[in-house]
Enzyme design. Structure first.
Site, mmCIF file in Angstrom:
data_model
loop_
_atom_site.group_PDB
_atom_site.id
_atom_site.type_symbol
_atom_site.label_atom_id
_atom_site.label_comp_id
_atom_site.label_asym_id
_atom_site.label_seq_id
_atom_site.Cartn_x
_atom_site.Cartn_y
_atom_site.Cartn_z
ATOM 1 N N LEU A 238 0.828 -1.048 0.053
ATOM 2 C CA LEU A 238 -0.182 0.016 -0.022
ATOM 3 C C LEU A 238 0.802 1.181 -0.020
ATOM 4 O O LEU A 238 1.892 1.369 0.747
ATOM 5 C CB LEU A 238 -0.922 -0.068 1.324
ATOM 6 C CG LEU A 238 -2.136 -1.122 1.284
ATOM 7 C CD1 LEU A 238 -2.688 -0.833 2.582
ATOM 8 C CD2 LEU A 238 -3.066 -0.971 0.291
ATOM 9 N N ASP A 239 0.610 2.196 -0.716
ATOM 10 C CA ASP A 239 1.168 3.573 -0.725
ATOM 11 C C ASP A 239 1.337 4.106 0.556
ATOM 12 O O ASP A 239 0.215 3.598 1.346
ATOM 13 C CB ASP A 239 0.353 4.542 -1.842
ATOM 14 C CG ASP A 239 0.890 4.077 -3.225
ATOM 15 O OD1 ASP A 239 1.728 3.151 -3.474
ATOM 16 O OD2 ASP A 239 0.020 4.578 -4.065
ATOM 17 N N PRO A 240 2.300 4.646 1.084
ATOM 18 C CA PRO A 240 2.479 5.650 2.341
ATOM 19 C C PRO A 240 1.200 5.995 2.805
ATOM 20 O O PRO A 240 0.745 5.984 4.070
ATOM 21 C CB PRO A 240 3.503 6.339 2.266
ATOM 22 C CG PRO A 240 4.587 5.820 1.420
ATOM 23 C CD PRO A 240 3.631 5.070 0.280
#
Length: 346
Positions: free
Chosen positions: A86-88
């Site tokens: 998951l992206d930050p």
């Protein structure tokens, strides 16, 4: 008014075919020897942790790799692995496989995902137009990964199983999407904006499902740390056993095959699974499809590729039913009866 909250999803079968119905079928009689192996829920806690999975609620800020490393170090484990990055800035469901359970992480990474997304259009558009265009983005779609991505930028096909617009207010669109693993929601928003004609971008994203996991079983990093410290200081296992689940729960989305005790060691040594070793199976096994092989005690033994579908396995008394691809169980858990018989013949 659109308010961003965490959405609680129902228990959904996230297999690639969401309409598939599954029934477990008994093929033959068998019993299991209590001297070998152990039901997953009864494993000693040290083994339970090293063969477990945590359905973590990833916070915004750190990367998936950072969060996974924190969990690994927190539980004093040699390794841990997550089920898909998951992206930050993205939050939500991030199952983390612990210790030896990392052998099965690929089964989760390839499972379908579900997200709640807040998309911002670059102009106000009639709601009817928004809903019509979003309906066109179900089924197979072409996607080129964004410039900042972990994969090669080449056009590929990804399946959108459903895309439901929940609310439209001015230029904000809240929608729920169920999709194939590897689908970029940021790119999906961009492409929807192109078709609408005004442009769009992803404003906020939360993953609410991956494989068999959803928001109903989420735990936070603080929950996990507290439970681990409580066990270390007070010897109370209850909280940690509730937060960490057996790795077998991460594989319930795969069709199951249950095998006899006498077949376990052979599979652990990489042998193919033959029909006589099968005690029971799910009705939705498809030839060349992925299956999970289990012992009679409910322990996962291996991941395999089916060589027959369910009906063939039930009809035949011999032949190779599945090819072992990933051995999960240690080879010395069950006795090598197949080896003993071979030695006796020689």
């Amino acid at each position: 008014m659109i308010i961003w909250v965490g959405f609680l999803t129902n228990n959904i079968n996230y297999d690639y075919d969401l309409t598939r119905q599954r029934e477990y079928i008994i093929k033959g009689d068998a019993h299991t020897d209590p001297s070998y192996g152990c039901p997953p829920l009864k494993r000693p806690l040290s083994f339970y942790i090293r063969m477990g999975v945590v359905n973590l609620d990833k916070p915004a800020g750190p990367t998936s790799h950072e969060v996974t490393a924190w969990v690994r170090d927190m539980l004093e484990l040699p390794r841990a692995g997550h089920s898909g990055s998951l992206d930050p800035r993205v939050t939500g469901v991030l199952p983390i496989m612990l210790g030896k359970a990392t052998k099965a992480v690929s089964a989760l990474r390839l499972s379908a995902k579900e997200y709640i997304c807040l998309m911002r259009l670059h102009d106000n558009v009639p709601e009817e137009r928004v809903r019509k265009v979003c309906d066109e983005f179900t089924g197979p779609i072409y996607q080129t990964p964004p410039v900042v991505s972990a994969v090669r930028r080449a056009i590929r096909i990804r399946n959108i199983y459903s895309l439901d617009v929940l609310e439209v207010e001015d230029n904000l669109v809240l929608f729920r999407v169920r999709c194939e693993a590897g689908t970029y929601i940021r790119k999906l928003c961009h492409d929807i904006g192109l078709v609408i004609g005004c442009g769009a971008h992803m404003q906020q994203l939360r993953r609410v499902g991956t494989g068999p996991f959803d928001e109903s079983s989420l735990v936070t990093l603080h929950d996990l740390k507290d439970a681990f410290v409580f066990w270390q200081e007070n010897g109370d296992e209850e909280h940690l056993r509730r937060i960490i689940r057996p790795m077998e729960e991460a594989l319930v989305h795969l069709p199951h095959i249950t095998i006899r005790d006498s077949a376990v060691s052979a599979i652990c040594h990489g042998a193919a699974l033959t029909v006589p070793g099968i005690v029971g199976l799910d009705s939705d096994i498809q030839k060349e499809g992925d299956v999970a092989v289990f012992s009679l005690k409910g322990e996962v033994v291996a991941l395999a590729k089916a060589s027959m579908d369910s009906s063939e396995i039930l009809d035949l008394s011999s032949g190779i039913a599945a090819i072992t691809e990933r051995v999960i169980m240690d080879a010395d858990v069950y006795p090598s009866r197949w080896n003993t018989k071979r030695m006796q013949r020689t």
